[in-house]
Design a protein around this motif. Structure first.
Motif: not given
Length: 166
Positions: A50-51, A61-66
């Motif tokens: 969706r982002l 900015r979109i940052v992915q993490q566990v």
């Protein structure tokens, strides 16, 4: 890319509808010299999709993490920040249109100040404030005797109301 005045850090986990509403309140700010860092803290739903599909503002900015929890996500967002100031925002909170302008003006007018907060209301449903912080500020908006205010259960701070020096 030049350094923005404010970095807005938004941790999120499995709440794309709330997050998009929250993000809209940031993008509607009258003060526009900011970046937004969304930390997707290991969402297991369609948050990332969706982002990527719905957010096209270059300031975001979109940052992915566990998944590591909200504290780890906030810390990652702060680490990623480039702004002079950092504003925290939970993915289910909304800002009034002049929130950042008010706080940046306040901080710039008081160079020795390292953080400031704005009044807020807590609600469990839209347009229905349940709790408002006690009036514990002086005429300049400074919290007088903050430790005492807290000890008397007058809560004047919320992470989403805070702005601090980076």
């Amino acid at each position: 890319m030049s350094r923005p005045a404010v970095s807005v850090v938004i941790p999120t986990y499995n709440a794309p509808d709330l997050l998009l509403e929250t993000l809209a309140s940031v993008l509607a700010q009258s003060f526009t010299d900011f970046e937004v860092i969304i930390i997707n803290d290991g969402s297991t739903d369609d948050t990332q999709v969706r982002l990527e599909r719905e957010v096209c503002d270059p300031r975001v900015r979109i940052v992915q993490q566990v998944n590591g929890g909200i504290g780890a996500a906030r810390n990652r967002g702060i680490d990623e920040s480039r702004g002079k100031y950092i504003a925290l925002l939970d993915h289910d909170d909304l800002w009034m249109q002049d929130k950042l302008r008010c706080q940046v003006d306040f901080m710039q007018g008081r160079p020795s100040c390292v953080a400031c907060s704005v009044p807020y209301a807590y609600s469990t449903s839209p347009q229905t404030p349940v709790v408002r912080p006690e009036d514990c500020v002086n005429g300049e908006g400074i919290v007088v005797r903050p430790v005492r205010q807290l000890s008397e259960s007058r809560y004047f701070r919320s992470p989403s109301a805070l702005l601090f020096d980076h």
